[in-house]
Structures are given as C-alpha cells and as structure tokens.
Write a protein that holds these residues in place. Structure first.
Motif, mmCIF file in Angstrom:
data_model
loop_
_atom_site.group_PDB
_atom_site.id
_atom_site.type_symbol
_atom_site.label_atom_id
_atom_site.label_comp_id
_atom_site.label_asym_id
_atom_site.label_seq_id
_atom_site.Cartn_x
_atom_site.Cartn_y
_atom_site.Cartn_z
ATOM 1 N N ALA A 128 0.589 -1.809 -5.994
ATOM 2 C CA ALA A 128 -0.705 -1.759 -5.317
ATOM 3 C C ALA A 128 -1.799 -1.918 -6.353
ATOM 4 O O ALA A 128 -1.609 -1.624 -7.540
ATOM 5 C CB ALA A 128 -0.877 -0.447 -4.544
ATOM 6 N N ASP A 173 -2.077 -3.632 4.144
ATOM 7 C CA ASP A 173 -0.776 -4.086 3.669
ATOM 8 C C ASP A 173 -0.915 -5.405 2.928
ATOM 9 O O ASP A 173 -2.024 -5.905 2.694
ATOM 10 C CB ASP A 173 0.216 -4.194 4.830
ATOM 11 N N THR A 184 -7.491 0.784 3.064
ATOM 12 C CA THR A 184 -6.120 0.462 2.699
ATOM 13 C C THR A 184 -5.592 -0.592 3.658
ATOM 14 O O THR A 184 -5.888 -0.565 4.858
ATOM 15 C CB THR A 184 -5.232 1.711 2.749
ATOM 16 N N HIS A 243 -1.414 5.561 4.513
ATOM 17 C CA HIS A 243 -1.610 4.244 5.130
ATOM 18 C C HIS A 243 -0.728 4.081 6.362
ATOM 19 O O HIS A 243 -1.097 3.390 7.313
ATOM 20 C CB HIS A 243 -1.306 3.140 4.106
ATOM 21 N N THR A 263 -2.018 6.000 -0.296
ATOM 22 C CA THR A 263 -0.953 5.021 -0.052
ATOM 23 C C THR A 263 0.035 5.536 0.981
ATOM 24 O O THR A 263 0.487 4.787 1.852
ATOM 25 C CB THR A 263 -0.224 4.703 -1.364
ATOM 26 N N ARG A 264 0.359 6.801 0.890
ATOM 27 C CA ARG A 264 1.273 7.403 1.865
ATOM 28 C C ARG A 264 0.642 7.480 3.242
ATOM 29 O O ARG A 264 1.287 7.213 4.266
ATOM 30 C CB ARG A 264 1.686 8.799 1.386
ATOM 31 N N LEU A 309 -7.688 -0.634 -1.523
ATOM 32 C CA LEU A 309 -6.383 -0.251 -2.042
ATOM 33 C C LEU A 309 -5.363 -1.082 -1.288
ATOM 34 O O LEU A 309 -4.984 -0.771 -0.156
ATOM 35 C CB LEU A 309 -6.131 1.249 -1.847
ATOM 36 N N THR A 369 -1.694 -3.264 -0.968
ATOM 37 C CA THR A 369 -0.303 -3.435 -1.397
ATOM 38 C C THR A 369 -0.064 -4.883 -1.778
ATOM 39 O O THR A 369 -0.518 -5.805 -1.086
ATOM 40 C CB THR A 369 0.651 -3.009 -0.267
ATOM 41 N N THR A 384 -6.259 -1.507 -6.910
ATOM 42 C CA THR A 384 -7.485 -0.904 -6.390
ATOM 43 C C THR A 384 -8.623 -1.110 -7.367
ATOM 44 O O THR A 384 -8.393 -1.322 -8.568
ATOM 45 C CB THR A 384 -7.281 0.602 -6.131
#
Length: 427
Positions: free
Chosen positions: A336, A238, A236, A357, A354-355, A258, A260, A338
């Motif tokens: 996001a 940003d 993951t 991250h 995602t959380r 993954l 953002t 993926t």
C-alpha cells in the motif's frame, strides 16, 4: 365497482383522529435534535410532472424506508403490502393525501411506488439520507440490544479490543454489483459508494453507467461529499482505484489517500517489491481468532519520496498468514502507498485504516445481500435498483446508530408501524 365505494367500505366514515396520542417505542427513540426523515427526504428533487401528482415524493420514499425496517419487506411488492396494512394514523403521519369523498387517507399502490423510484436520483437520495443519519446520536455498544435481549454480536463487540484512536476521519470507496438487476441491454447495475470507517454510514453513492466503469466515477463521487467531511480525511481504496489521477484529485481536495497496490500498476508494484524489506522492522503485529480460523498480520512501513506516485511519503508491506486447521497455513503479501508522513500516520494507525477498509464489505455489502436480499432482487426499472440500495443503506445505518449491532435482530423487532415511524423521526 367504483373506487369510491371500495374506499367507503374499507375506510372509517370520518377522518382520522388528531395525532396528539401517538404510539411511541421507548426502546429506540429518535434523538430530538435530529431532523426527521420526512424533512430530509423533502430535499430530494422530484423529477415527476407536477400535473396529476397525488403523493409527495418524500412520502413515497419514507414509505420505502419504514417498510424495509421490518423483516421480510425486501421488495416493492412487500413495501406496497406493508403500507396497505397501515392504519389511518400511520398514513397521516407519513403525509398521505386525504380523500374528502372516501373520508380517509389514500394509500399508494405498487405501480405508484415503482414509477416514483424509477425517476429518483439515487445520489440525491443518499445525500438526504446522510443528512438524516448525521444528526443521530451514536451510542457506545452495550452488551444488550435496545430491547434488553443479549445478542452474540453485541457480546463480541464488547469483548473486542478497542481500535487505535485515529486522529483523522477515514472513508472507504468501493463498488458493488447488484446481481439481480439488469438493464434492457443486458448489462448489470453497479453502485459506487463512499462509507465512513467508524460508523459504516454511507456518505455518498453514485450509479455507474452501462458504458463506463468505477474509475471515471471516483472524482464525481467524492465531489458529492461536503468539504467538512472530506478535508483532512483519509480515503482508502482497493487496487482498482490506485490511479495517479485519483491521488492528485484527493490532494487537491486537501485530503489524504491510502491505496492498495497490485499488478494493475506493474511498474509501481515491482518497485515496491524490490525495496529492502529485510532491513525494515515489523512495526505492527496483530493476531485474531474467529470464524474457525487464525490470522496473523505483520505491517512494515518505509518512508519514501515520490516513488512514481503523487507526493507519496510512506509505503506499507502487509503480510497475512491464515490457518484454517492445525497444520495448513496460507500466506499473502499486500503493498500500500500513502501521502501521509510518519508524523501524520503511525504504523498502528495505517494498519487500522487498512484493516478497516473491509468495513464496507462486512458491514455494508454483506448485510445488504444477506439481510435485505439485495442480490436476489430483480427490480430493474430505470433508477429503481440504485434507489432501493440507497433505501437499504438508510435503514441499515439507522438501526446501527440507534443501538442495533445485529441488523437482522433490529428488523425483527420492528413490528409496530407507529414505532417504526418514531424510530425514523417521523412526527
């Protein structure tokens, strides 16, 4: 006054006794199957000229780790003061050289530590630290700290809802600015790190040069990670690292991404915004209350084919609503993308990744800033800022893996140098 006379006054008249009777700490024992800190730090290449070297590099690095494990030792000056107060038995365990004329173990000064830290490769130090941390047993959180004292963070961890069981290891990549450290040309020092989601252990780290940025350092950073940790993992990052080249590199390494998406990818962000989200149901919804605010997150997932990104399979729209008081709400929408298909990553798993991250901000960067005073540190000699950051990571992760959910509490408990050495597996 000659140096030898000073040593004779301060040191005992005979060598330190054998190390059969060592003080141990029953609260935080080091797992017997885990390799010790000195053994792992011995793998760090020593760039110093072998002529005139008195202290092994592993000894100097271990002194930094052990000193920073105690509260208040955040600078090189404090590290030198800590080792100067150590007894002969502690110096012998750390591998300090024995002076046959003064009949005592020598103690390095601040200049010796500063010169050694300035030449060490921080990437190699992080690799050695991860090899040490990988062997530690990760106990389940308990309502009490290892010394039996209840802590607020411990109780909160036990009351929290269990995370979604993930079928794949997740790694977050993010950079951090060491604000107090500046190079001779005035540029600030940045360190790019890769941290595991589930235990906040730093897998790899790389100092960013003065004339570059995080983007070209992404692939070299992940190249430091062993295939066993990278293959089939989810990385993951940003919006800064939402680059097609990064996605292609991860796919070539047989791992997943993954990312953002924000305005730095305007074409992709526009296409994601124009998708028929009104027809897509909300597959995940969560509500959290804490720190004086309430937050509601809703996740929508849509399957795609390509979508201007290498092998993109799913896109996410995450809507966050926060309330700081009884009336005012703030809303934010984040997208996001993926390469995980629906059968590889469900909506709950994608929402959890995602959380999580932000684990690098909450459990790594914030602790290094507030608990270790990283941004206030003005160490700036060559590689010293990044090396000190790597030492902080080793201490932070060691305390966490040995049961200290509260890092500040764990550092305050480390008052016995012999017990600190036992914590880090120093024989």
């Amino acid at each position: 006054m000659p140096c030898s006379l000073i040593h004779r006054r301060r040191c005992p008249s005979r060598p330190a006794p054998p190390l059969q009777s060592r003080v141990t700490q029953p609260n935080c024992p080091a797992p017997p199957e885990a390799a010790g800190l000195l053994d792992r730090l011995a793998q760090v290449p020593d760039p110093r000229d072998p002529r005139g070297v008195r202290y092994q590099l592993s000894t100097l690095l271990a002194i930094g780790v052990c000193a920073m494990s105690a509260a208040g030792n955040n600078s090189l000056t404090a590290i030198a003061e800590w080792v100067r107060r150590c007894g002969q038995e502690t110096l012998a365990r750390l591998g300090a050289p024995f002076d046959p004329f003064a009949r005592c173990y020598r103690c390095p000064d601040e200049r010796t530590l500063r010169d050694a830290y300035g030449n060490v490769d921080p990437a190699e130090l992080t690799r050695a630290g991860y090899a040490r941390l990988a062997g530690l047993v990760r106990p389940a959180p308990t309502p009490l700290t290892p010394d039996g004292v209840p802590e607020r963070e411990q109780r909160r961890t036990c009351r929290a809802n269990p995370l979604v069981r993930r079928r794949t290891t997740a790694i977050v990549v993010d950079g951090k600015c060491l604000r107090g450290a500046k190079r001779t040309d005035g540029s600030q020092v940045f360190v790019l790190s890769a941290v595991r989601h589930h235990d906040s252990v730093t897998v790899a780290a790389r100092e960013i040069g003065a004339k570059t940025n995080e983007i070209p350092e992404f692939a070299p950073l992940l190249g430091q990670i062993h295939d066993s940790d990278l293959v089939d993992s989810v990385v993951t990052a940003d919006a800064l690292h939402a680059q097609r080249d990064h996605a292609a590199y991860l796919l070539s390494c047989r791992s997943h991404y993954l990312f953002t998406i924000k305005s730095n990818q305007p074409t992709l962000a526009r296409r994601l915004h124009c998708l028929p989200w009104k027809e897509v149901p909300v597959l995940h919804r969560s509500t959290e209350r804490g720190h004086g605010r309430e937050e509601i997150r809703e996740v929508q997932v849509a399957s795609v084919d390509g979508l201007l990104f290498p092998q993109a399979k799913q896109v996410l729209r995450i809507r966050r609503r926060r309330r700081l008081d009884a009336k005012k709400w703030s809303a934010e929408t984040v997208y996001a993308v993926t390469d995980l298909a629906a059968y590889q990553g469900s909506a709950d798993e994608l929402a959890a990744w995602t959380r999580a991250h932000w684990i690098i901000e909450n459990s790594v960067h914030w602790i290094r800033d507030c608990t270790f005073g990283e941004d206030a540190s003005q160490v700036r000699t060559r590689n010293s800022p990044a090396v000190m950051a790597a030492l902080r990571d080793i201490v932070r992760a060691t305390l966490r893996l040995t049961g200290w959910t509260n890092t500040s509490s764990g550092r305050r408990a480390q008052t016995n140098p012999a017990a600190i050495l036992t914590l880090h597996g120093v024989p």
